[in-house]
Design an enzyme around this catalytic site. Structure first.
Site, short mmCIF file in Angstrom:
data_model
loop_
_atom_site.label_atom_id
_atom_site.label_comp_id
_atom_site.label_asym_id
_atom_site.label_seq_id
_atom_site.Cartn_x
_atom_site.Cartn_y
_atom_site.Cartn_z
CG ASP A 15 -2.10 -0.86 1.14
OD1 ASP A 15 -2.39 -1.33 0.03
OD2 ASP A 15 -2.74 -1.10 2.19
NE ARG A 96 -1.24 2.96 13.42
CZ ARG A 96 -0.68 1.76 13.46
NH1 ARG A 96 0.41 1.55 14.18
NH2 ARG A 96 -1.18 0.75 12.78
CG ASP A 125 -4.46 2.21 13.23
OD1 ASP A 125 -4.39 2.45 14.45
OD2 ASP A 125 -4.29 1.08 12.76
CB SER A 177 -5.16 -6.71 8.66
OG SER A 177 -4.66 -5.48 9.11
N1 ARG Z 1 -8.23 -2.65 16.67
C1 ARG Z 1 -6.94 -2.26 17.11
C2 ARG Z 1 -6.90 -0.76 17.31
O1 ARG Z 1 -7.74 -0.09 16.81
C3 ARG Z 1 -5.85 -2.76 16.18
C4 ARG Z 1 -5.61 -1.95 14.95
C5 ARG Z 1 -4.57 -2.57 14.08
N2 ARG Z 1 -4.21 -1.72 13.00
C6 ARG Z 1 -3.85 -2.16 11.79
N3 ARG Z 1 -3.57 -1.26 10.89
N4 ARG Z 1 -3.79 -3.44 11.49
O2 ARG Z 1 -6.08 -0.26 17.99
#
Ligand code: ARG
Length: 402
Positions: A15, A96, A125, A177
């Protein structure tokens, strides 16, 4: 006119690699790619850097954020015993904001007008990146190509990449993912989208199957200084080394798996699998030491602050004034959190089985039922009479009314 610039949060994956080219072609921008090392298990970072440059980035910054992540972010998360919805130790939500901080710094350093990220349009995110970035610098503009471009399937993306000479993965795409850092690993998508389906063994990489853990339990003594982990089995170690050691020990004993339905900020429920042996063991131990050393009302009040802290951070408000004020409260509570906790790992469990501290509020003379009892039992009678007076008055009235 000189070209405008964008700092892109780059991972080296398909990506964000496609994104470098797309931002050049579609937006006419110069690209500064930024790769943050937060302890994730990935390809070698020098390889990723060269890849970004080969695709057309004018610069690729590879930043080792691990020490800062542990010392500025995870110390605060541990002070908050942070578990979103009482379960999830905020793995991605914590990484993040540190990446955002470096994106904003790079944007200021390179006179970039934009920040770009590779998040999808339905996750948390994207919110964390964008709310974080505008809190740190409200002048910056954000680009989220995945929300905008029409490369809807992986096949379309691979074809677009191949046409432009961008290296495409030769292996079959991961069915899940994944996001990971030193605080743990998150797994989503594929079969996991069926909330009734048990996660296949293959989703786990940090943790052994609990049934297959060693038959003998393992004890670990953790030392804390003002809330921060400082030693393991009597040996002085950094917080970072302690997390790494506990990821290994916990993982070997099959401890640290979470399977939950989680409420995302954007309003949907999602099925999430986490592996966070070190984080959960540390929270267990840290809480056990707080139980011993925090005054009752402070401890009770802190529990509500912990909830709020986790929610704010999950929602992407790491840099908000509320979150900062909560940090100040939490920091002041940590003055007393010095001492040791004994953890026992066994077959998928980790329990605090011992705790001690020079600042302990546990008073044996008050607590014991034995001969050394110093508690003034007679005083309890009057205490209870007054404490119960209000409900007693109410109950009498109720009886009168039948
Ligand atoms: N659900 C979790 C969160 O919102 C995990 C997110 C994982 N992010 C990803 N880009 N795979 O913090």
């Amino acid at each position: 006119m000189p070209k405008e610039r964008v700092v892109l949060a780059y991972s080296g994956g398909l990506d964000t690699s496609v994104m470098i080219k797309w931002l050049i072609e579609e937006k006419g921008l110069e690209i500064i790619a930024l790769v943050g090392d937060v302890g994730q298990k990935r390809q070698d970072l020098e390889f990723i850097r060269k890849k970004a440059l080969a695709i057309g980035a004018m610069e690729c910054l590879v930043i080792d954020m691990r020490e800062e992540f542990v010392n500025q972010f995870l110390t605060k998360a541990l002070a908050a015993n942070a578990l979103y919805e009482n379960k999830y130790p905020l793995v991605s939500a914590l990484s993040r904001p540190i990446i955002v901080k470096h994106l904003v710094q790079a944007a200021e350093q390179y006179n970039a007008q934009y920040i770009a990220h590779g998040c999808t349009g339905k996750g948390n995110d994207q919110v964390r990146f964008e709310v974080g970035a505008i809190t740190l610098n409200p002048e910056l503009k954000i680009l989220a190509p995945v929300r905008e471009w029409d490369l809807l399937t992986r096949e379309q993306e691979m074809a677009w990449a191949s046409e432009r000479g961008i290296p495409v993965p030769t292996t079959v795409a991961e069915p899940y993912s994944i996001d990971d850092n030193i605080w743990g690993r998150t797994i989503e998508c594929g079969i996991l989208e069926d909330p009734w389906a048990e996660p296949p063994a293959g989703v786990y990489q940090l943790t052994e199957d609990p049934d297959k853990g060693p038959d003998e339990p393992q004890y670990v003594v953790l030392g804390f200084q003002k809330g921060v982990p400082a030693s393991l089995d009597g040996q002085t170690m950094s917080f970072k080394e302690i997390i790494e050691a506990l990821n290994e020990i916990g993982g070997r004993h099959g401890y640290g798996r979470i399977d939950m339905i989680e409420n995302r900020l954007v309003g949907l429920k999602s099925r999430e699998i986490y592996e966070t042996p070190g984080a959960l063991a540390l929270i267990e131990a840290h809480k056990a030491l707080e139980d011993l050393t925090l005054e009752r009302d402070l401890l009770h009040y802190k529990l509500t602050i912990e909830q709020e802290w986790a929610t704010q951070v999950y929602y992407g408000h790491w840099y908000s004034p509320l979150k900062q004020a909560l940090d100040a409260f939490l920091l002041s509570t940590q003055e007393a959190v010095t001492g040791e906790v004994r953890l026992k790992f066994w077959k998928g469990t980790c329990l605090a089985v011992g705790r001690r501290s020079e600042l302990s509020l546990y008073d044996y003379g008050l607590a014991t039922y034995g001969a050394e009892d110093k508690f003034d039992r007679e005083a309890s009678k009057g205490f209870i009479d007054i404490f119960g007076l209000s409900v007693k008055t109410w109950a009498k009235q109720q009886r009168k009314l039948g």
